[in-house]
Design a protein around this motif. Sequence first.
Motif: not given
Length: 142
Positions: A7-8, A15, A38, A67, A72, A78, A80, A83, A87, A95, A97
């Motif tokens: 996700a970004c 992403s 997002t 997203l 999710a 996840l 990231t 984001c 997020c 998660r 990052d």
Amino acid sequence: MNIVLFACVHNAGRSQMAAAWFNALSDPEKARAVSAGTEPGPRVHPEVLAAMVEEGIDLSAVKPQRLTDALASQAALLVTMGCGQVCPVVPGLRREDWPLEDPKGKPMERVREIRDEVRARVAELVSREGWAAARAAEGGGV
């Protein structure tokens, strides 16, 4: 089946590259990747399309997606990429990052560097989790 969600913000660069690399390097019977943003953009950034085509990966038919909590909740992990606080937080969802620079508007030389960093991080992830495709694990692959 493990689902990894990358996700970004705009789902038009980092992403998308990460999900494409993940699906190229992982065993599809063990794990697959999806990507989302997002605030999804209208299309994958042209410089990202060009950089990935150089590696034999065509993202021209990919459309950025939003997203959501529902998306999710399907994931085992996840990842990231910028984001931040927007997020979703899903209880029990692992998660990570990855602080990667947004390739949008960057010169091709820099986009290639970002692409290669994304690939290296994805390769490390699939290896660490035991999700690598047989050909990738043997040093071949994409």
